[in-house]
Design a protein around this motif. Structure first.
Motif, PDB file in Angstrom:
ATOM      1  N   SER A   5       0.813  -1.217   0.000  1.00 47.35           N
ATOM      2  CA  SER A   5       0.000   0.000   0.000  1.00 47.35           C
ATOM      3  C   SER A   5       0.848   1.270   0.000  1.00 47.35           C
ATOM      4  O   SER A   5       0.308   2.378  -0.135  1.00 47.35           O
ATOM      5  N   GLU A  26      -1.752  -4.925 -12.245  1.00 53.99           N
ATOM      6  CA  GLU A  26      -3.184  -4.938 -12.546  1.00 53.99           C
ATOM      7  C   GLU A  26      -3.536  -3.795 -13.502  1.00 53.99           C
ATOM      8  O   GLU A  26      -4.316  -3.972 -14.450  1.00 53.99           O
ATOM      9  N   ALA A  27      -2.940  -2.630 -13.270  1.00 54.72           N
ATOM     10  CA  ALA A  27      -3.219  -1.475 -14.120  1.00 54.72           C
ATOM     11  C   ALA A  27      -2.706  -1.675 -15.540  1.00 54.72           C
ATOM     12  O   ALA A  27      -3.244  -1.097 -16.493  1.00 54.72           O
ATOM     13  N   ARG A  55      -0.516  -3.651  -7.815  1.00 55.44           N
ATOM     14  CA  ARG A  55      -1.393  -2.579  -8.334  1.00 55.44           C
ATOM     15  C   ARG A  55      -0.998  -2.174  -9.745  1.00 55.44           C
ATOM     16  O   ARG A  55      -1.845  -1.987 -10.623  1.00 55.44           O
ATOM     17  N   GLU A  56       0.300  -2.026  -9.954  1.00 55.17           N
ATOM     18  CA  GLU A  56       0.784  -1.603 -11.279  1.00 55.17           C
ATOM     19  C   GLU A  56       0.597  -2.717 -12.306  1.00 55.17           C
ATOM     20  O   GLU A  56       0.253  -2.448 -13.472  1.00 55.17           O
TER      21      GLU A  56
END
Length: 200
Positions: A85, A147-148, A144-145
């Motif tokens: 996070s 997934e993006a 996160r990256e």
């Protein structure tokens, strides 16, 4: 008539200490840059006979199983969690610094393993375990990256990060280009930023 339990326990404990001494001796020789320690060299360092060495380990493969387990455990101790996070800049900095510490530590064993991998299932299993661990860490830290990036680019981005922060790249920059660990960490960080910033 059964022998007293304490005598049996004593023999087991001595046997464990002997095996630990042999693994420690093998590890110490690798750390000193001896890429292919002989049985005699390992026995001498462990202060046991060659006969005792091979009585405890039936062959080199059995010894390699123990030694690779030691290196994996040592890598475990150097691992530090990276909070997924955290901001991307912080994650890259923490992750690359940690990779640098771990790769420099594992370097002597990795150089030695490269010579024996074609002939040793234990060394192959060890390399595969490290590769799986690397991918898992990348997918956790930079999930996160990834997934993006979307399904079309996710795999390519994952493999690019593996290539940038894996052992082969470290060895190339360390051995062939003679960069310092800090310099290589800087290169890894810059590469990770180039790969991840568009998706951060």
């Amino acid at each position: 008539m059964p022998k007293p339990r304490q005598h049996t326990d004593g023999r087991v404990a001595r046997g464990e200490r002997t095996r630990e001494a042999i693994v420690a001796a093998h590890t110490a020789l690798l750390l000193e840059g001896v890429l292919k320690p002989t049985g005699q060299a390992i026995a001498d360092r462990a202060e046991v006979s060659v006969r005792t060495l091979w009585a405890n380990f039936k062959d080199l493969e059995a010894l390699l199983n123990e030694t690779t387990a030691y290196w994996m455990a040592a890598d475990d101790e150097l691992r530090r969690p990276v909070d997924p996070s955290d901001p991307l800049d912080d994650r890259i900095a923490t992750y690359c610094a940690e990779r640098g510490r771990r790769l420099e530590h594992i370097a002597p064993a990795a150089r030695s393993a490269a010579l024996g991998e074609p002939f040793s299932p234990a060394l192959k299993r060890s390399r595969e375990a490290h590769i799986r661990r690397l991918r898992s860490e990348i997918e956790t830290v930079f999930g996160r990256e990834l997934e993006a990036a979307g399904p079309q680019d996710r795999d390519a981005l994952t493999y690019a990060l593996i290539a940038a922060t894996g052992w082969p790249n470290w060895q190339l920059l360390r051995d062939d280009y003679e960069l310092s660990p800090d310099q290589i960490v800087a290169v890894m960080s810059k590469t990770c930023h180039a790969l991840l910033d568009p998706f951060g």
